[in-house]
Write a protein that holds these residues in place. Structure first.
Motif, PDB file in Angstrom:
ATOM      1  N   ILE A   1       0.833  -1.204   0.000  1.00  0.00           N
ATOM      2  CA  ILE A   1       0.000   0.000   0.000  1.00  0.00           C
ATOM      3  C   ILE A   1       0.872   1.260   0.000  1.00  0.00           C
ATOM      4  CG2 ILE A   1      -1.698   1.325   1.308  1.00  0.00           C
ATOM      5  CD1 ILE A   1      -2.874  -1.256   2.307  1.00  0.00           C
ATOM      6  N   THR A   2       1.966   1.226   0.752  1.00  0.00           N
ATOM      7  CA  THR A   2       2.885   2.368   0.778  1.00  0.00           C
ATOM      8  C   THR A   2       3.451   2.651  -0.599  1.00  0.00           C
ATOM      9  OG1 THR A   2       3.499   1.886   3.081  1.00  0.00           O
ATOM     10  CG2 THR A   2       5.001   3.275   1.813  1.00  0.00           C
ATOM     11  N   MET A   3       3.907   1.609  -1.293  1.00  0.00           N
ATOM     12  CA  MET A   3       4.460   1.797  -2.635  1.00  0.00           C
ATOM     13  C   MET A   3       3.387   2.210  -3.630  1.00  0.00           C
ATOM     14  SD  MET A   3       7.636   1.690  -2.875  1.00  0.00           S
ATOM     15  CE  MET A   3       7.656   1.670  -4.676  1.00  0.00           C
ATOM     16  N   SER A   4       2.182   1.697  -3.475  1.00  0.00           N
ATOM     17  CA  SER A   4       1.086   2.094  -4.361  1.00  0.00           C
ATOM     18  C   SER A   4       0.784   3.578  -4.193  1.00  0.00           C
ATOM     19  CB  SER A   4      -0.162   1.270  -4.068  1.00  0.00           C
ATOM     20  OG  SER A   4       0.050  -0.094  -4.341  1.00  0.00           O
ATOM     21  N   SER A   5       0.800   4.052  -2.956  1.00  0.00           N
ATOM     22  CA  SER A   5       0.580   5.473  -2.694  1.00  0.00           C
ATOM     23  C   SER A   5       1.647   6.312  -3.377  1.00  0.00           C
ATOM     24  CB  SER A   5       0.594   5.748  -1.185  1.00  0.00           C
ATOM     25  OG  SER A   5      -0.383   4.987  -0.527  1.00  0.00           O
ATOM     26  N   TYR A   6       2.889   5.877  -3.256  1.00  0.00           N
ATOM     27  CA  TYR A   6       4.008   6.611  -3.868  1.00  0.00           C
ATOM     28  C   TYR A   6       3.858   6.671  -5.387  1.00  0.00           C
ATOM     29  CZ  TYR A   6       8.678   7.392  -5.753  1.00  0.00           C
ATOM     30  OH  TYR A   6       9.745   7.850  -6.493  1.00  0.00           O
ATOM     31  N   LYS A   7       3.533   5.532  -5.992  1.00  0.00           N
ATOM     32  CA  LYS A   7       3.390   5.494  -7.452  1.00  0.00           C
ATOM     33  C   LYS A   7       2.238   6.371  -7.918  1.00  0.00           C
ATOM     34  CE  LYS A   7       5.306   0.829  -8.018  1.00  0.00           C
ATOM     35  NZ  LYS A   7       4.998  -0.581  -8.402  1.00  0.00           N
TER      36      LYS A   7
ATOM     37  N   ILE B   1      11.424  -4.821   3.441  1.00  0.00           N
ATOM     38  CA  ILE B   1      11.904  -5.656   2.323  1.00  0.00           C
ATOM     39  C   ILE B   1      10.911  -5.626   1.166  1.00  0.00           C
ATOM     40  CG2 ILE B   1      12.376  -8.034   1.621  1.00  0.00           C
ATOM     41  CD1 ILE B   1      13.509  -8.492   4.448  1.00  0.00           C
ATOM     42  N   THR B   2       9.617  -5.615   1.487  1.00  0.00           N
ATOM     43  CA  THR B   2       8.596  -5.522   0.435  1.00  0.00           C
ATOM     44  C   THR B   2       8.768  -4.247  -0.380  1.00  0.00           C
ATOM     45  OG1 THR B   2       6.992  -6.791   1.731  1.00  0.00           O
ATOM     46  CG2 THR B   2       6.115  -5.376  -0.010  1.00  0.00           C
ATOM     47  N   ILE B   3       8.978  -3.135   0.295  1.00  0.00           N
ATOM     48  CA  ILE B   3       9.175  -1.855  -0.395  1.00  0.00           C
ATOM     49  C   ILE B   3      10.424  -1.908  -1.273  1.00  0.00           C
ATOM     50  CG2 ILE B   3       9.702   0.596  -0.056  1.00  0.00           C
ATOM     51  CD1 ILE B   3       7.947   0.486   2.460  1.00  0.00           C
ATOM     52  N   LEU B   4      11.524  -2.453  -0.731  1.00  0.00           N
ATOM     53  CA  LEU B   4      12.762  -2.545  -1.506  1.00  0.00           C
ATOM     54  C   LEU B   4      12.585  -3.422  -2.748  1.00  0.00           C
ATOM     55  CD1 LEU B   4      15.504  -2.919   1.274  1.00  0.00           C
ATOM     56  CD2 LEU B   4      14.895  -0.880  -0.048  1.00  0.00           C
ATOM     57  N   LEU B   5      11.889  -4.531  -2.607  1.00  0.00           N
ATOM     58  CA  LEU B   5      11.656  -5.428  -3.749  1.00  0.00           C
ATOM     59  C   LEU B   5      10.833  -4.743  -4.832  1.00  0.00           C
ATOM     60  CD1 LEU B   5      10.934  -8.820  -1.942  1.00  0.00           C
ATOM     61  CD2 LEU B   5      12.944  -8.244  -3.326  1.00  0.00           C
TER      62      LEU B   5
ATOM     63  N   ILE C   1      10.650  -1.580  -5.390  1.00  0.00           N
ATOM     64  CA  ILE C   1      11.475  -0.533  -6.017  1.00  0.00           C
ATOM     65  C   ILE C   1      12.463  -1.152  -7.002  1.00  0.00           C
ATOM     66  CG2 ILE C   1      13.264   1.202  -5.588  1.00  0.00           C
ATOM     67  CD1 ILE C   1      11.885   1.801  -2.927  1.00  0.00           C
ATOM     68  N   ARG C   2      13.076  -2.262  -6.571  1.00  0.00           N
ATOM     69  CA  ARG C   2      14.108  -2.900  -7.406  1.00  0.00           C
ATOM     70  C   ARG C   2      13.520  -3.644  -8.590  1.00  0.00           C
ATOM     71  NH1 ARG C   2      16.867  -4.549 -10.577  1.00  0.00           N
ATOM     72  NH2 ARG C   2      18.949  -5.516 -10.461  1.00  0.00           N
ATOM     73  N   PHE C   3      12.434  -4.370  -8.372  1.00  0.00           N
ATOM     74  CA  PHE C   3      11.811  -5.166  -9.438  1.00  0.00           C
ATOM     75  C   PHE C   3      10.417  -4.609  -9.696  1.00  0.00           C
ATOM     76  CE2 PHE C   3      14.644  -7.922  -6.952  1.00  0.00           C
ATOM     77  CZ  PHE C   3      15.548  -8.303  -7.937  1.00  0.00           C
ATOM     78  N   LYS C   4      10.319  -3.699 -10.627  1.00  0.00           N
ATOM     79  CA  LYS C   4       9.083  -2.942 -10.846  1.00  0.00           C
ATOM     80  C   LYS C   4       7.931  -3.816 -11.336  1.00  0.00           C
ATOM     81  CE  LYS C   4      11.600   1.334 -11.744  1.00  0.00           C
ATOM     82  NZ  LYS C   4      11.361   1.837 -10.387  1.00  0.00           N
ATOM     83  N   LYS C   5       8.237  -4.946 -11.962  1.00  0.00           N
ATOM     84  CA  LYS C   5       7.187  -5.808 -12.490  1.00  0.00           C
ATOM     85  C   LYS C   5       7.006  -7.067 -11.652  1.00  0.00           C
ATOM     86  CE  LYS C   5       7.519  -4.241 -17.292  1.00  0.00           C
ATOM     87  NZ  LYS C   5       7.660  -4.653 -18.707  1.00  0.00           N
ATOM     88  N   LEU C   6       7.526  -7.061 -10.456  1.00  0.00           N
ATOM     89  CA  LEU C   6       7.387  -8.221  -9.582  1.00  0.00           C
ATOM     90  C   LEU C   6       5.923  -8.383  -9.176  1.00  0.00           C
ATOM     91  CD1 LEU C   6       8.797 -10.453  -7.906  1.00  0.00           C
ATOM     92  CD2 LEU C   6       9.002  -8.782  -6.057  1.00  0.00           C
ATOM     93  N   PRO C   7       5.299  -9.517  -9.496  1.00  0.00           N
ATOM     94  CA  PRO C   7       3.875  -9.708  -9.144  1.00  0.00           C
ATOM     95  C   PRO C   7       3.659  -9.675  -7.637  1.00  0.00           C
ATOM     96  CG  PRO C   7       4.609 -11.338 -10.765  1.00  0.00           C
ATOM     97  CD  PRO C   7       5.838 -10.648 -10.244  1.00  0.00           C
ATOM     98  N   GLU C   8       2.663  -8.933  -7.215  1.00  0.00           N
ATOM     99  CA  GLU C   8       2.386  -8.797  -5.787  1.00  0.00           C
ATOM    100  C   GLU C   8       1.997 -10.111  -5.125  1.00  0.00           C
ATOM    101  OE1 GLU C   8      -0.458  -5.701  -5.735  1.00  0.00           O
ATOM    102  OE2 GLU C   8       0.990  -4.111  -6.124  1.00  0.00           O
TER     103      GLU C   8
END
Length: 401
Positions: free
Chosen positions: A147-153, A370-374, A376-383
């Protein structure tokens, strides 16, 4: 989302540009079967799902023209409703009108609905079993990171350098955090403010009519009703009229009602419901089915899902015949921009509210980080992969201590 454009299939030329009135090259059963399959195996959230539709229906098969796909995307972004479900309904409407829209929508939502109901049954029957708690302990922490990364995007994509939009996002986030629920009046006011700033009202009456129904549903409080199923229906009908774009936009609204107002679920159960939606195929909004099941069994799940997706369906099929003419009006777009900015702020605020309850030790902090880092690093990594890994980690951690 507005730039999801592929290379048109040569078959589209045979159909013709903007082919809503042309004879389709596929049958109704074929389009329904496609959405049934997509709803069963379509993981990855709204962005992935709409990309699958473009790849399969526009590029590979040529069933839908590029123009019709773009118009469906525009309508799905402008009107209330979860993006992927609304686009699927519109694509079903293109050649087969109400029957196509209805069957395509049902086929897309039904598989994930049945899956979350089954998970709800297992969840209720397992009750307080340690292994179930351990799984959702890890998953809940990963969901906070997602959710944090979704907010950022969403902020990066939508707000950009507009100072007014930044102010709306910030204010909405702070208010959501302080009161631990979404302020719908603030969200609607944000749409009006951006509308007045970007496009002074010349067609006020037309715009007012276009948004009268969702405005009413979002601001009116449900009456005091003893029947629990009716109360569930009224609440989720209101929720369904709120979701703009990302399915995660519904999370702060649901939290304010399900946890804070009605006390149907506690904090941990609510996080589990969001996690179930993340790991299930189909639209993220299907979390309402899991919440409804925990609240009032299969009947509660059915009422919650129907009430949530009914506005999505109506806000697609009703304006569809007129969208080509009026859908691009700058005033309508400006209003939606303001509402979307406020919704993004609410998502960010909800992430903080949920995070302070879920992130309680070093292990949960580590999983979220770690979820946030992943992501960021792998933009197409399936949730769903992250969710499954977090579930395994939670199980290992809880069994070791």
């Amino acid at each position: 989302m507005k730039n999801i454009i592929g290379i048109p299939n040569p078959n589209i030329i045979m159909i013709g540009k903007n082919n809503m009135n042309a004879k389709p090259i596929y049958s109704l059963s074929q389009i329904v079967t496609y959405f049934l399959k997509l709803g069963t195996i379509g993981f990855g959230g709204p962005v992935a799902l709409v990309e699958y539709m473009h790849r399969d229906l526009v590029e590979k098969r040529g069933w839908i023209s590029e123009d019709d796909y773009k118009e469906g995307m525009a309508l799905a972004q402008l009107a209330p409703g979860p993006l992927a479900a609304q686009l699927g309904i519109y694509l079903g409407y293109v050649h087969y009108r109400l029957v196509g829209a209805t069957l395509a929508g049902l086929a897309f939502v039904l598989p994930s609905f049945l899956i979350v109901c089954l998970l709800g049954l297992l969840y209720v029957q397992s009750g307080g079993l340690p292994w179930m708690q351990a799984i959702f302990f890890g998953v809940g922490s990963a969901v906070i990171g997602i959710i944090t990364m979704s907010s950022y995007k969403l902020v990066k994509k939508t707000v950009k350098k507009d100072w007014l939009m930044w102010g709306i996002v910030t204010l909405s986030g702070i208010v959501t955090f302080m009161y631990e629920e979404e302020n719908l009046c603030l969200i609607m006011a944000s749409g009006i403010i951006v509308w007045l700033r970007k496009k002074p009202p010349k067609l006020f009456i037309a715009t007012q009519k276009a948004f009268f129904v969702p405005l009413f549903l979002q601001t009116a409080s449900p009456p005091e009703i003893d029947n629990k199923l009716t109360t569930i229906g009224m609440f989720f009908l209101k929720a369904g009229a709120f979701v703009f774009g990302s399915g995660l936009a519904i999370v702060p609204f649901l939290y304010g009602g399900v946890v804070k107002e009605y006390h149907w679920l506690n904090d941990h159960q609510f996080m589990d419901a969001v996690a179930v939606a993340m790991v299930s195929p189909g639209p993220v909004v299907i979390t309402v089915g899991f919440i409804g099941y925990l609240t009032a069994g299969f009947q509660g799940a059915s009422v919650a899902a129907l009430a949530t997706f009914l506005p999505c369906y109506l806000f697609t099929v009703l304006p569809a015949p007129y969208f080509k003419k009026y859908g691009q009006h700058p005033g309508i777009k400006a209003f939606i921009d303001g509402v979307t900015a406020a919704a993004i702020g609410a998502i960010a605020g909800a992430a903080v509210v949920l995070g302070k309850r879920q992130i309680t030790d070093i292990f949960s902090i580590a999983i979220a980080f770690i979820t946030i880092l992943l992501l960021i690093r792998f933009k197409k990594l399936p949730e769903p992969i992250i969710i499954l890994a977090a579930a395994l980690l939670g199980l290992i951690f809880k069994s070791s201590f």
